[in-house]
Design a protein around this motif. Structure first.
Motif, PDB file in Angstrom:
ATOM      1  N   PHE A 180      -4.448  15.559   5.631  1.00  0.00           N
ATOM      2  CA  PHE A 180      -3.075  15.108   5.441  1.00  0.00           C
ATOM      3  C   PHE A 180      -3.448  13.753   5.111  1.00  0.00           C
ATOM      4  O   PHE A 180      -2.399  13.082   4.329  1.00  0.00           O
ATOM      5  N   PHE A 181      -3.354  13.001   5.972  1.00  0.00           N
ATOM      6  CA  PHE A 181      -3.979  11.615   6.157  1.00  0.00           C
ATOM      7  C   PHE A 181      -4.326  11.091   4.637  1.00  0.00           C
ATOM      8  O   PHE A 181      -3.883  10.047   4.301  1.00  0.00           O
TER       9      PHE A 181
ATOM     10  N   TYR B  83      -2.461  11.432   2.212  1.00  0.00           N
ATOM     11  CA  TYR B  83      -0.813  10.862   2.031  1.00  0.00           C
ATOM     12  C   TYR B  83      -2.013   8.687   1.453  1.00  0.00           C
ATOM     13  O   TYR B  83      -1.100   7.962   1.251  1.00  0.00           O
ATOM     14  N   GLU B  84      -2.814   8.496   1.976  1.00  0.00           N
ATOM     15  CA  GLU B  84      -3.475   7.660   1.577  1.00  0.00           C
ATOM     16  C   GLU B  84      -4.050   7.483   0.444  1.00  0.00           C
ATOM     17  O   GLU B  84      -3.591   6.629  -0.698  1.00  0.00           O
TER      18      GLU B  84
ATOM     19  N   ALA C 100      -2.012   9.304  -1.839  1.00  0.00           N
ATOM     20  CA  ALA C 100      -0.896   8.832  -2.659  1.00  0.00           C
ATOM     21  C   ALA C 100      -0.516   7.776  -2.336  1.00  0.00           C
ATOM     22  O   ALA C 100       0.154   7.217  -3.668  1.00  0.00           O
ATOM     23  N   VAL C 101      -0.812   6.740  -1.809  1.00  0.00           N
ATOM     24  CA  VAL C 101      -0.386   5.846  -1.322  1.00  0.00           C
ATOM     25  C   VAL C 101      -0.995   4.665  -1.764  1.00  0.00           C
ATOM     26  O   VAL C 101      -0.408   3.831  -2.858  1.00  0.00           O
TER      27      VAL C 101
END
Length: 73
Positions: free
Chosen positions: A58-59, A62-63, A65-66
């Motif tokens: 999930f990290f 997230y990265e 997506a950012v």
């Protein structure tokens, strides 16, 4: 007539209802239970591995997506 004397063990008694076994399981019930060392099972280590994998997964999502949002801006 025979002499009356106390019988010493179960084997000498007549009309035994319960058969005489070589090993009597009921004697274990009167022994104090030995404390066992708690063993960490395979499931515990598998749970830790899955939690670690899900956190990293999930990290990284997230990265990703950012980074994509920053590029599109």
């Amino acid at each position: 007539m025979s002499k009356k004397f106390p019988l010493r063990n179960r084997e000498e008694r007549t009309h035994n209802v319960v058969s005489i076994e070589a090993y009597d399981n009921t004697s274990n019930a009167y022994r104090p239970e030995q404390p066992r060392k708690p063993e960490t099972g395979f499931g515990f280590y598998l749970s830790i591995a899955i939690i670690t994998f899900i956190t990293i997964f999930f990290f990284s999502i997230y990265e990703l997506a950012v980074e994509t949002w920053e590029r599109l801006k």
